[in-house]
Design a protein around this motif. Sequence first.
Motif, short mmCIF file in Angstrom:
data_model
loop_
_atom_site.label_atom_id
_atom_site.label_comp_id
_atom_site.label_asym_id
_atom_site.label_seq_id
_atom_site.Cartn_x
_atom_site.Cartn_y
_atom_site.Cartn_z
N GLU A 26 0.80 -1.22 0.00
CA GLU A 26 0.00 0.00 0.00
C GLU A 26 0.84 1.27 0.00
OE1 GLU A 26 -2.66 -0.29 3.32
OE2 GLU A 26 -3.86 -1.88 2.37
N ARG A 27 2.03 1.22 0.63
CA ARG A 27 2.80 2.45 0.81
C ARG A 27 4.22 2.38 0.28
NH1 ARG A 27 0.57 1.00 5.58
NH2 ARG A 27 -1.46 1.92 5.93
N GLY A 28 4.65 1.23 -0.19
CA GLY A 28 6.00 1.11 -0.72
C GLY A 28 7.09 0.96 0.33
N GLY A 29 6.71 0.80 1.56
CA GLY A 29 7.66 0.65 2.66
C GLY A 29 6.89 0.47 3.95
N VAL A 30 7.63 0.35 5.04
CA VAL A 30 6.96 0.13 6.31
C VAL A 30 7.74 0.78 7.44
CG1 VAL A 30 8.06 -2.12 6.68
CG2 VAL A 30 5.92 -1.63 7.81
N ILE A 31 6.99 1.34 8.38
CA ILE A 31 7.54 1.81 9.65
C ILE A 31 7.02 0.84 10.70
CG2 ILE A 31 7.60 3.64 11.38
CD1 ILE A 31 7.04 5.61 9.07
N LEU A 32 7.93 0.22 11.41
CA LEU A 32 7.59 -0.74 12.45
C LEU A 32 7.73 -0.06 13.80
CD1 LEU A 32 7.05 -3.64 13.50
CD2 LEU A 32 9.51 -4.04 13.32
N ASP A 33 6.60 0.18 14.46
CA ASP A 33 6.61 0.72 15.82
C ASP A 33 6.83 -0.45 16.76
OD1 ASP A 33 6.02 1.62 18.38
OD2 ASP A 33 4.33 2.84 17.75
N ALA A 34 8.02 -0.56 17.32
CA ALA A 34 8.39 -1.71 18.13
C ALA A 34 8.10 -1.52 19.62
CB ALA A 34 9.87 -2.02 17.93
N GLY A 35 7.48 -0.43 20.00
CA GLY A 35 7.25 -0.13 21.40
C GLY A 35 6.40 -1.14 22.14
N GLY A 36 5.52 -1.83 21.43
CA GLY A 36 4.64 -2.80 22.09
C GLY A 36 5.10 -4.23 21.99
N ILE A 37 6.25 -4.45 21.37
CA ILE A 37 6.77 -5.80 21.25
C ILE A 37 7.53 -6.16 22.51
CG2 ILE A 37 8.32 -7.30 19.96
CD1 ILE A 37 7.70 -5.64 17.47
N THR A 38 7.17 -7.30 23.11
CA THR A 38 7.81 -7.71 24.36
C THR A 38 8.82 -8.83 24.16
OG1 THR A 38 5.97 -9.23 24.81
CG2 THR A 38 5.84 -7.00 25.77
N PHE A 39 8.74 -9.55 23.03
CA PHE A 39 9.69 -10.63 22.76
C PHE A 39 9.68 -10.94 21.27
CE2 PHE A 39 10.41 -15.12 21.84
CZ PHE A 39 11.65 -15.32 22.40
N ILE A 40 10.87 -11.19 20.70
CA ILE A 40 10.97 -11.73 19.35
C ILE A 40 12.05 -12.80 19.34
CG2 ILE A 40 10.17 -9.64 18.18
CD1 ILE A 40 13.07 -9.05 17.45
N ASP A 41 11.89 -13.77 18.43
CA ASP A 41 12.92 -14.79 18.30
C ASP A 41 13.64 -14.60 16.97
OD1 ASP A 41 11.30 -15.89 16.33
OD2 ASP A 41 10.98 -17.79 17.36
N SER A 42 14.50 -15.54 16.65
CA SER A 42 15.34 -15.40 15.45
C SER A 42 14.53 -15.40 14.16
CB SER A 42 16.40 -16.49 15.40
OG SER A 42 15.80 -17.76 15.32
N THR A 43 13.37 -16.03 14.14
CA THR A 43 12.56 -16.01 12.91
C THR A 43 12.05 -14.60 12.63
OG1 THR A 43 10.57 -16.71 14.10
CG2 THR A 43 11.85 -18.42 13.01
N VAL A 44 11.73 -13.87 13.67
CA VAL A 44 11.27 -12.48 13.50
C VAL A 44 12.43 -11.59 13.11
CG1 VAL A 44 10.11 -10.54 14.60
CG2 VAL A 44 9.39 -12.87 15.12
N LEU A 45 13.60 -11.81 13.70
CA LEU A 45 14.78 -11.04 13.29
C LEU A 45 15.08 -11.27 11.81
CD1 LEU A 45 17.15 -11.51 16.34
CD2 LEU A 45 15.91 -9.45 15.67
N THR A 46 14.95 -12.53 11.36
CA THR A 46 15.16 -12.84 9.95
C THR A 46 14.14 -12.11 9.08
OG1 THR A 46 16.10 -14.99 10.50
CG2 THR A 46 15.26 -14.71 8.26
N LEU A 47 12.89 -12.10 9.51
CA LEU A 47 11.84 -11.38 8.77
C LEU A 47 12.17 -9.90 8.67
CD1 LEU A 47 9.05 -11.03 7.46
CD2 LEU A 47 8.10 -10.91 9.78
N ILE A 48 12.62 -9.30 9.76
CA ILE A 48 12.97 -7.88 9.76
C ILE A 48 14.14 -7.61 8.81
CG2 ILE A 48 13.93 -6.02 11.19
CD1 ILE A 48 12.20 -7.19 13.49
N LEU A 49 15.16 -8.46 8.84
CA LEU A 49 16.30 -8.29 7.95
C LEU A 49 15.90 -8.46 6.48
CD1 LEU A 49 19.08 -10.11 9.97
CD2 LEU A 49 18.87 -7.65 9.56
N MET A 50 15.07 -9.44 6.19
CA MET A 50 14.61 -9.65 4.82
C MET A 50 13.76 -8.48 4.34
SD MET A 50 13.81 -13.76 4.97
CE MET A 50 12.88 -13.70 3.44
N THR A 51 12.94 -7.94 5.23
CA THR A 51 12.12 -6.78 4.87
C THR A 51 13.02 -5.59 4.57
OG1 THR A 51 10.31 -7.58 6.26
CG2 THR A 51 10.29 -5.23 5.67
N HIS A 52 14.03 -5.39 5.38
CA HIS A 52 14.98 -4.30 5.16
C HIS A 52 15.68 -4.43 3.80
CE1 HIS A 52 18.06 -1.32 5.86
NE2 HIS A 52 18.99 -2.24 5.70
#
Length: 88
Positions: A26-52
């Motif tokens: 919809e917008r050609g990019g994403v801003i991830l507001d991480a303030g409400g995230i309390t835990f992430i594992d390596s699969t989420v880190l991989t997703l973030i890196l791939m998105t970047h």
Amino acid sequence: MIAPQGEFDYGTVPQLQEQIDTAVNERGGVILDAGGITFIDSTVLTLILMTHQRTHLRIANLPPLEPPSPQQPDQGSRRPDGEWLGPS
């Protein structure tokens, strides 16, 4: 902007992937507001890196680094008066 809340791991990464894909489409990019995230594992880190790597990604509202509790080993530095200065 997406603002996921709570814990994210292997089981919940498809939900986060869907939110990211929608924002990118919809917008050609994403801003991830991480303030409400309390835990992430390596699969989420991989997703973030791939998105970047594939689009414009900004991460906002990272929670502050907190000093260790008295029950946890000290992994930072303290001044002589005991004030915590953060990681060494």
